[in-house]
Design an enzyme around this catalytic site. Sequence first.
Site, PDB file in Angstrom:
ATOM      1  N   HIS A 119       0.728  -1.098  -0.181  1.00 35.15           N
ATOM      2  CA  HIS A 119       0.112  -0.002  -0.130  1.00 35.15           C
ATOM      3  C   HIS A 119       0.764   1.374   0.077  1.00 35.15           C
ATOM      4  O   HIS A 119       2.165   1.138   0.346  1.00 35.15           O
ATOM      5  CB  HIS A 119      -0.839  -0.163   1.167  1.00 35.15           C
ATOM      6  CG  HIS A 119      -2.077  -1.092   0.989  1.00 35.15           C
ATOM      7  ND1 HIS A 119      -3.242  -0.616   0.596  1.00 35.15           N
ATOM      8  CD2 HIS A 119      -2.084  -2.369   1.230  1.00 35.15           C
ATOM      9  CE1 HIS A 119      -4.069  -1.849   0.604  1.00 35.15           C
ATOM     10  NE2 HIS A 119      -3.237  -2.854   0.712  1.00 35.15           N
ATOM     11  N   CYS A 165      -7.877  -0.952   3.351  1.00 39.53           N
ATOM     12  CA  CYS A 165      -8.605  -2.104   4.227  1.00 39.53           C
ATOM     13  C   CYS A 165      -9.502  -1.460   5.312  1.00 39.53           C
ATOM     14  O   CYS A 165      -8.966  -0.519   6.044  1.00 39.53           O
ATOM     15  CB  CYS A 165      -7.501  -2.866   4.886  1.00 39.53           C
ATOM     16  SG  CYS A 165      -8.601  -4.294   6.074  1.00 39.53           S
TER      17      CYS A 165
HETATM   18  P1  HMG Z   1     -17.373 -13.928  12.925  1.00 37.88           P
HETATM   19  O1  HMG Z   1     -18.194 -12.727  13.477  1.00 37.88           O
HETATM   20  O2  HMG Z   1     -16.381 -14.286  14.053  1.00 37.88           O
HETATM   21  O3  HMG Z   1     -18.017 -14.886  12.170  1.00 37.88           O
HETATM   22  O4  HMG Z   1     -16.730 -13.298  11.715  1.00 37.88           O
HETATM   23  P2  HMG Z   1     -18.453 -16.360  12.749  1.00 37.88           P
HETATM   24  O5  HMG Z   1     -17.424 -17.444  12.283  1.00 37.88           O
HETATM   25  O6  HMG Z   1     -18.624 -16.273  14.467  1.00 37.88           O
HETATM   26  O7  HMG Z   1     -19.859 -16.612  12.181  1.00 37.88           O
HETATM   27  C1  HMG Z   1     -21.063 -15.759  12.360  1.00 37.88           C
HETATM   28  C2  HMG Z   1     -22.030 -16.017  11.442  1.00 37.88           C
HETATM   29  O8  HMG Z   1     -21.212 -15.464   9.962  1.00 37.88           O
HETATM   30  C3  HMG Z   1     -22.460 -17.373  10.868  1.00 37.88           C
HETATM   31  O9  HMG Z   1     -24.040 -17.522  10.637  1.00 37.88           O
HETATM   32  C4  HMG Z   1     -21.743 -17.906   9.797  1.00 37.88           C
HETATM   33  O10 HMG Z   1     -22.300 -18.815   9.113  1.00 37.88           O
HETATM   34  C5  HMG Z   1     -21.650 -16.670   9.124  1.00 37.88           C
HETATM   35  P3  HMG Z   1     -24.999 -18.011  11.738  1.00 37.88           P
HETATM   36  O11 HMG Z   1     -24.576 -19.238  12.010  1.00 37.88           O
HETATM   37  O12 HMG Z   1     -24.727 -17.170  12.964  1.00 37.88           O
HETATM   38  O13 HMG Z   1     -26.168 -17.536  11.032  1.00 37.88           O
HETATM   39  N1  HMG Z   1     -20.492 -16.581   8.230  1.00 37.88           N
HETATM   40  C6  HMG Z   1     -20.381 -16.312   6.822  1.00 37.88           C
HETATM   41  N2  HMG Z   1     -21.389 -15.816   6.138  1.00 37.88           N
HETATM   42  C7  HMG Z   1     -20.926 -15.671   4.728  1.00 37.88           C
HETATM   43  N3  HMG Z   1     -19.777 -15.925   4.306  1.00 37.88           N
HETATM   44  C8  HMG Z   1     -18.924 -16.117   5.090  1.00 37.88           C
HETATM   45  C9  HMG Z   1     -19.248 -16.340   6.516  1.00 37.88           C
HETATM   46  N4  HMG Z   1     -18.233 -16.852   7.590  1.00 37.88           N
HETATM   47  C10 HMG Z   1     -19.239 -16.702   8.712  1.00 37.88           C
HETATM   48  N5  HMG Z   1     -17.692 -16.478   4.524  1.00 37.88           N
HETATM   49  C11 HMG Z   1     -15.293 -13.842   9.635  1.00 37.88           C
HETATM   50  C12 HMG Z   1     -15.428 -14.027  11.285  1.00 37.88           C
HETATM   51  C13 HMG Z   1     -14.056 -14.307   9.152  1.00 37.88           C
HETATM   52  C14 HMG Z   1     -16.256 -14.244   8.867  1.00 37.88           C
HETATM   53  C15 HMG Z   1     -15.311 -12.118   9.675  1.00 37.88           C
HETATM   54  O14 HMG Z   1     -14.182 -11.587  10.416  1.00 37.88           O
HETATM   55  C16 HMG Z   1     -15.135 -11.624   8.249  1.00 37.88           C
HETATM   56  O15 HMG Z   1     -15.713 -11.859   7.122  1.00 37.88           O
HETATM   57  N6  HMG Z   1     -13.720 -11.075   7.947  1.00 37.88           N
HETATM   58  C17 HMG Z   1     -13.375 -10.290   6.761  1.00 37.88           C
HETATM   59  C18 HMG Z   1     -12.568  -8.973   6.591  1.00 37.88           C
HETATM   60  C19 HMG Z   1     -12.284  -8.781   5.468  1.00 37.88           C
HETATM   61  O16 HMG Z   1     -12.687  -9.090   4.483  1.00 37.88           O
HETATM   62  N7  HMG Z   1     -11.119  -7.858   5.327  1.00 37.88           N
HETATM   63  C20 HMG Z   1     -10.687  -7.161   4.294  1.00 37.88           C
HETATM   64  C21 HMG Z   1      -9.679  -8.123   3.375  1.00 37.88           C
HETATM   65  S1  HMG Z   1      -8.173  -8.579   4.112  1.00 37.88           S
HETATM   66  C22 HMG Z   1      -7.409  -7.016   3.273  1.00 37.88           C
HETATM   67  O17 HMG Z   1      -7.806  -6.232   2.891  1.00 37.88           O
HETATM   68  C23 HMG Z   1      -5.622  -7.205   3.370  1.00 37.88           C
HETATM   69  C24 HMG Z   1      -5.101  -7.673   2.108  1.00 37.88           C
HETATM   70  O18 HMG Z   1      -5.421  -6.852   1.169  1.00 37.88           O
HETATM   71  C25 HMG Z   1      -3.429  -7.851   2.287  1.00 37.88           C
HETATM   72  C26 HMG Z   1      -2.996  -6.402   2.850  1.00 37.88           C
HETATM   73  O19 HMG Z   1      -3.026  -5.573   2.434  1.00 37.88           O
HETATM   74  O20 HMG Z   1      -2.099  -6.582   3.861  1.00 37.88           O
HETATM   75  C27 HMG Z   1      -5.629  -9.267   1.821  1.00 37.88           C
HETATM   76 MG    MG Z   2      -4.483  -4.843   0.735  1.00 33.42          MG
END
Ligand code: HMG
Ligand code: MG
Length: 311
Positions: free
Chosen positions: A220, A251
Site C-alpha cells: 500500500h 482495508c
Molecule cells: P465472525 O463474526 O467471527 O463469524 O467473523 P463467525 O465465524 O462467528 O460466524 C458468524 C456467522 O457468520 C455465522 O452465521 C456464519 O455462518 C456466518 P450464523 O450461523 O450465525 O447464521 N459466516 C459467513 N457468512 C457468509 N460468508 C462467510 C461467512 N463466515 C461466517 N464467509 C469472519 C469471522 C472471518 C467471517 C469475519 O471476520 C470476516 O468476514 N472478515 C473479513 C474481513 C475482510 O474481508 N477484510 C478485508 C480483506 S483483508 C485485506 O484487505 C488485506 C489484504 O489486502 C492484504 C494486505 O493489504 O495486507 C488481503
Molecule cells: Mg491490501
Amino acid sequence: MSLPMVVPEDGLPARVRIHEVGARDGLQNEKATVPTEVKAEFVHRLAEAGLTTIEATSFVHPKWVPQLADAETLFPLLSDLPAGIALPVLVPNTRGLERALALGADRVAVFASASESFAKANLNRTLDEALGMFEPVVTRAKQEEVHVRGYVSMCFGDPWEGAVPIAQVVRVCTALRDMGCDELSLGDTIGVATPGNVTSLLGELTRQGVPIATLGVHFHDTYGQALANTYAALRHGVTTVDASAGGLGGCPYAKSATGNLATEDLVWMLQGLGIETGVDLGRLTATSVWMAGQLGRPSPSRTVRALSHQE
Ligand code: HMG
Ligand code: MG
C-alpha cells in the site's frame, strides 16, 4: 510522452506477473457500494488491458464487507472471460470456500496477519485461531485442485503494535506454506515499509528456505514508498507484484491503510526497465479514468494523471 524511455538493468527479472487487486482491495474500501454491473465491466476492461490475474471479489461475511456482498451475483458475470484469465477470490473460512467452489472458483486466497491486533480486527480471531480457521480451507481447496494464495498482512508495521518482528512474519509464512498454500503475498497493509525492510524480510524468508518464486509483494502506498519497495523486491528476484488499477484500495479494518501501489505506476516503471508485463498502459489508464468517473473522484495514480492530462 505516453510511454517511458526503455533502459534495461542487469539483475532484474525479464517478466513480472501483476496480480491485479483493484476490484477487490480497491472496491472493498469505497464508501459507496459500486453497482455489480460496473464491477463486472471493470474486470472485463482490466482483462482487455492485458492483465491476466484479476482478484475479483471476496466471499467474506457480507456484514463485515458490505461493498463485496454481491459476490454471488458478480462472479457468474465473469464466466465469459477467456480461460487464460485467472480470477482469484478471498475466502476467510470453510463457509467462504464453499460459496466460492459452488460458483466454480479455481483460485482462492486466505488472509492471515503477522500481528495479533490485526488478526483480531480483521478476522475476529487470535493469530493462531485464524491459522486454525484456514487449515481446513487450504486442505479442502487442495483436494479440489484449487490454487491457494496465502496473504500475510502487517508484514512490516502494524497500527496498534508498531514494528512487526521479522521472526513473527516468518512464523506465519511457514505455517501457511506447511498447510499447502501455493504462493504467499507479503502485505504492507499500512504502507510503512521502506526498501531496507523489504530486503531484510525477503533475505530472511529465502534463508529459511522459502522459494522466491512463491513470494509476491503487496504494497500500500500510504507514504509513497510502494514503488521503491517494489524495486527492492525485484532486485531480490520477486516476479509477482500486487497492484491496483488507478491506485484504488485500503482495508476497512486498518484505518491507516490507503490505496495500493497503482498498476499504471508499476507498469510505467517496469516498461522503462524493459520488463515484460503484457499490459497495454493506454488501455489500462483509460480504464482507471473511466472507473474514477464511476466513483466521482480522480485517480490517485501519478501515471494515470500524467497520461490522462495529455489527452
Ligand atoms: P465472525 O463474526 O467471527 O463469524 O467473523 P463467525 O465465524 O462467528 O460466524 C458468524 C456467522 O457468520 C455465522 O452465521 C456464519 O455462518 C456466518 P450464523 O450461523 O450465525 O447464521 N459466516 C459467513 N457468512 C457468509 N460468508 C462467510 C461467512 N463466515 C461466517 N464467509 C469472519 C469471522 C472471518 C467471517 C469475519 O471476520 C470476516 O468476514 N472478515 C473479513 C474481513 C475482510 O474481508 N477484510 C478485508 C480483506 S483483508 C485485506 O484487505 C488485506 C489484504 O489486502 C492484504 C494486505 O493489504 O495486507 C488481503
Ligand atoms: Mg491490501
